[in-house]
Design a protein around this motif. Structure first.
Motif, PDB file in Angstrom:
ATOM      1  N   ARG A 173      31.471  36.977  49.786  1.00 54.68           N
ATOM      2  CA  ARG A 173      31.828  36.420  48.466  1.00 54.68           C
ATOM      3  C   ARG A 173      31.695  34.895  48.465  1.00 54.68           C
ATOM      4  O   ARG A 173      32.060  34.246  49.436  1.00 54.68           O
ATOM      5  CB  ARG A 173      33.271  36.752  48.115  1.00 54.68           C
ATOM      6  CG  ARG A 173      33.434  38.186  47.942  1.00 54.68           C
ATOM      7  CD  ARG A 173      34.675  38.660  47.339  1.00 54.68           C
ATOM      8  NE  ARG A 173      34.598  40.090  47.477  1.00 54.68           N
ATOM      9  CZ  ARG A 173      33.832  40.867  46.735  1.00 54.68           C
ATOM     10  NH1 ARG A 173      33.124  40.373  45.746  1.00 54.68           N
ATOM     11  NH2 ARG A 173      33.771  42.151  46.965  1.00 54.68           N
ATOM     12  N   ASP A 223      33.574  30.217  44.981  1.00 52.00           N
ATOM     13  CA  ASP A 223      33.960  30.021  43.575  1.00 52.00           C
ATOM     14  C   ASP A 223      34.311  31.333  42.858  1.00 52.00           C
ATOM     15  O   ASP A 223      34.718  31.318  41.700  1.00 52.00           O
ATOM     16  CB  ASP A 223      32.899  29.218  42.808  1.00 52.00           C
ATOM     17  CG  ASP A 223      31.557  29.924  42.724  1.00 52.00           C
ATOM     18  OD1 ASP A 223      31.466  31.095  43.202  1.00 52.00           O
ATOM     19  OD2 ASP A 223      30.605  29.330  42.187  1.00 52.00           O
ATOM     20  N   GLU A 224      34.162  32.468  43.548  1.00 51.40           N
ATOM     21  CA  GLU A 224      34.612  33.742  42.965  1.00 51.40           C
ATOM     22  C   GLU A 224      36.097  33.992  43.231  1.00 51.40           C
ATOM     23  O   GLU A 224      36.705  34.854  42.617  1.00 51.40           O
ATOM     24  CB  GLU A 224      33.843  34.919  43.600  1.00 51.40           C
ATOM     25  CG  GLU A 224      32.373  34.958  43.274  1.00 51.40           C
ATOM     26  CD  GLU A 224      31.651  36.066  44.050  1.00 51.40           C
ATOM     27  OE1 GLU A 224      30.459  36.231  43.811  1.00 51.40           O
ATOM     28  OE2 GLU A 224      32.269  36.747  44.886  1.00 51.40           O
ATOM     29  N   ALA A 241      39.994  33.485  43.290  1.00 47.94           N
ATOM     30  CA  ALA A 241      41.110  32.808  42.620  1.00 47.94           C
ATOM     31  C   ALA A 241      42.231  32.537  43.611  1.00 47.94           C
ATOM     32  O   ALA A 241      42.923  31.519  43.518  1.00 47.94           O
ATOM     33  CB  ALA A 241      41.621  33.669  41.467  1.00 47.94           C
ATOM     34  N   ARG A 300      42.384  37.935  45.111  1.00 42.78           N
ATOM     35  CA  ARG A 300      42.300  37.877  43.648  1.00 42.78           C
ATOM     36  C   ARG A 300      40.995  37.192  43.257  1.00 42.78           C
ATOM     37  O   ARG A 300      40.714  36.085  43.715  1.00 42.78           O
ATOM     38  CB  ARG A 300      43.453  37.046  43.076  1.00 42.78           C
ATOM     39  CG  ARG A 300      44.814  37.688  43.167  1.00 42.78           C
ATOM     40  CD  ARG A 300      45.820  36.811  42.418  1.00 42.78           C
ATOM     41  NE  ARG A 300      47.183  37.240  42.621  1.00 42.78           N
ATOM     42  CZ  ARG A 300      47.765  38.237  41.937  1.00 42.78           C
ATOM     43  NH1 ARG A 300      47.089  38.898  41.012  1.00 42.78           N
ATOM     44  NH2 ARG A 300      49.018  38.560  42.183  1.00 42.78           N
ATOM     45  N   LEU A 301      40.216  37.844  42.379  1.00 42.16           N
ATOM     46  CA  LEU A 301      38.971  37.255  41.886  1.00 42.16           C
ATOM     47  C   LEU A 301      39.205  36.704  40.475  1.00 42.16           C
ATOM     48  O   LEU A 301      40.117  37.143  39.767  1.00 42.16           O
ATOM     49  CB  LEU A 301      37.852  38.295  41.887  1.00 42.16           C
ATOM     50  CG  LEU A 301      37.586  38.941  43.252  1.00 42.16           C
ATOM     51  CD1 LEU A 301      36.463  39.967  43.148  1.00 42.16           C
ATOM     52  CD2 LEU A 301      37.243  37.902  44.304  1.00 42.16           C
ATOM     53  N   HIS A 302      38.362  35.754  40.072  1.00 45.13           N
ATOM     54  CA  HIS A 302      38.553  35.106  38.772  1.00 45.13           C
ATOM     55  C   HIS A 302      38.390  36.058  37.587  1.00 45.13           C
ATOM     56  O   HIS A 302      38.884  35.788  36.502  1.00 45.13           O
ATOM     57  CB  HIS A 302      37.587  33.927  38.627  1.00 45.13           C
ATOM     58  CG  HIS A 302      38.014  32.723  39.414  1.00 45.13           C
ATOM     59  ND1 HIS A 302      39.226  32.084  39.216  1.00 45.13           N
ATOM     60  CD2 HIS A 302      37.415  32.060  40.432  1.00 45.13           C
ATOM     61  CE1 HIS A 302      39.341  31.076  40.056  1.00 45.13           C
ATOM     62  NE2 HIS A 302      38.257  31.042  40.808  1.00 45.13           N
ATOM     63  N   ASP A 303      37.684  37.186  37.801  1.00 47.12           N
ATOM     64  CA  ASP A 303      37.496  38.110  36.669  1.00 47.12           C
ATOM     65  C   ASP A 303      38.690  39.037  36.476  1.00 47.12           C
ATOM     66  O   ASP A 303      38.673  39.912  35.620  1.00 47.12           O
ATOM     67  CB  ASP A 303      36.198  38.911  36.840  1.00 47.12           C
ATOM     68  CG  ASP A 303      36.197  39.763  38.099  1.00 47.12           C
ATOM     69  OD1 ASP A 303      37.254  39.874  38.759  1.00 47.12           O
ATOM     70  OD2 ASP A 303      35.137  40.331  38.425  1.00 47.12           O
ATOM     71  N   GLY A 304      39.748  38.845  37.265  1.00 43.70           N
ATOM     72  CA  GLY A 304      40.955  39.670  37.102  1.00 43.70           C
ATOM     73  C   GLY A 304      41.040  40.825  38.086  1.00 43.70           C
ATOM     74  O   GLY A 304      42.056  41.526  38.124  1.00 43.70           O
ATOM     75  N   ALA A 305      39.998  41.035  38.877  1.00 41.77           N
ATOM     76  CA  ALA A 305      40.030  42.126  39.856  1.00 41.77           C
ATOM     77  C   ALA A 305      40.786  41.691  41.114  1.00 41.77           C
ATOM     78  O   ALA A 305      40.806  40.506  41.468  1.00 41.77           O
ATOM     79  CB  ALA A 305      38.606  42.524  40.220  1.00 41.77           C
TER      80      ALA A 305
END
Ligand code: MG
Length: 362
Positions: free
Chosen positions: A134, A137-138, A140, A222-227
């Motif tokens: 990953r 920047d992906e 969070a 935790r990823l920035h897209d909420g996953a």
């Protein structure tokens, strides 16, 4: 064939690592070390050089390992960590104190040596696996899970009279005495927070700690897209040990698969940092930087020793660490010698704090 130097061979991680090495034809033991236990019979059985309490660096120089598994307990593991990182030899790190006390020095050595640093601590191994491939920047943030130890849910008043054997009764993990007490005080999660900061280059406000009593989820990303990406499995150190020794491949172990059909309930809660202040103290020491984490680690080692040998009470462990940190100015160290000096000064101050606390109770 990978040649493995096993340091800390008689501890909990060391014994499980031997099992993994013996069960995997691609792994070969090339050296053994322990703190004080006599290893001559074990070393003869495997036909490898060994030392008990001797010079770890001299042993590593002589045995030409592909992987150094550093499972030494405490600050004593530092020289071996630095040797592997400087020489670009893959380091499977179970000695979290190396990164807590010497994080900046260790990262600079890794930059020079350009070798692999693979965490063996179960939560960090899980994070490493969730983060693989990953882009930074992906991400969070990351989440470390804590079992909460044997005293989860207790109040401070209830912890005033707990004993050594109460503290050593860990609900999910079978480990050595130092780390088991650290789990009961949440100091272990505090050390792991600092370890995660250095391993993954994340600021402290992006590293969460949650209590998860069954230790089935080892860590989450935790990823920035909420996953959220989680790593699950039975709590068994043979998984992260095998992962680090066989990386980038994955070996086979005899660890049972997690049974989902009999029902699996996952619960999470916030840690109680008022009752277990060492987690908060560790976060503050990490954020302060310099050698504050080294001082925290040194004071904690002394205080845990004084609790295990008596008569320092359980709640006194955090008090000793807090007093020692408050008395230290903790500037950054330029090399291992300077760090060793700061570590030993902190131990002197921690022993004084232990003496004052014991005196006040007498
Ligand atoms: Mg851990």
């Amino acid at each position: 064939m990978k040649r493995v130097a096993l340091l800390g061979a008689t501890g909990s991680v060391g014994r499980q690592a031997l099992e993994i090495i013996e069960g995997n034809p691609d792994l070969e033991l090339c050296a053994l070390a322990a703190g004080s236990t006599d290893l001559s019979a074990l070393a003869e059985l495997h036909g490898v050089p060994h030392t008990s309490g001797g010079d770890l660096v001299a042993l590593l120089e002589a045995c030409e390992p592909d992987v150094v598994l550093n499972a030494v307990v405490g600050f004593a593991g530092l020289p071996a960590t630095m040797w592997a990182l400087e020489h670009g030899v893959t380091l499977a790190l179970a000695n979290k104190e190396s990164l807590v006390a010497a994080g900046e020095l260790a990262l600079r050595a890794r930059e020079r040596g350009r070798g692999l640093l693979l965490p063996v601590d179960s939560e960090h191994s899980a994070l490493f696996q969730c983060l693989e491939g990953r882009a930074p920047d992906e991400i969070a943030g990351v989440v470390l899970t804590a079992s909460g130890g044997p005293f989860r849910g207790r109040t401070r008043a209830e912890l005033e009279r707990v004993t050594r054997s109460d503290a050593l009764a860990h609900p999910t993990w079978q480990m050595g005495t130092k780390i088991t007490v650290d789990s009961a005080t949440l100091a272990n999660k505090g050390l792991e927070l600092i370890e995660a900061h250095f391993l993954f280059g994340l600021p402290y406000d992006r590293i969460e700690v949650v209590v998860h009593p069954t230790s089935v989820v080892h860590a989450l990303v935790r990823l920035h897209d909420g996953a959220l990406i989680a790593h699950l499995g039975n709590p068994d150190m043979r998984v992260p040990i095998s992962f680090a020794l066989t990386y980038p491949e994955r070996g086979t172990t005899t660890v049972p698969q997690l049974d989902l059909e009999s029902g699996l309930t996952l619960t999470f809660e916030a840690p109680d940092v008022e009752t277990f202040p060492l987690l908060k103290l560790a976060r503050e020491a990490g954020e302060a930087g310099g050698t504050a984490p080294c001082v925290l680690n040194a004071a904690n080692e002394v205080a845990v020793g004084a609790f295990l040998d008596g008569p320092l009470p359980f709640l006194g462990i955090a008090e000793v660490v807090e007093r020692t940190l408050a008395a230290a100015d903790a500037p950054a160290a330029h090399d291992l010698d300077e760090l060793a000096e700061i570590d030993s000064d902190a131990r002197v101050r921690a022993r004084e704090a232990v003496g004052r606390l014991e005196g006040a109770r007498a």
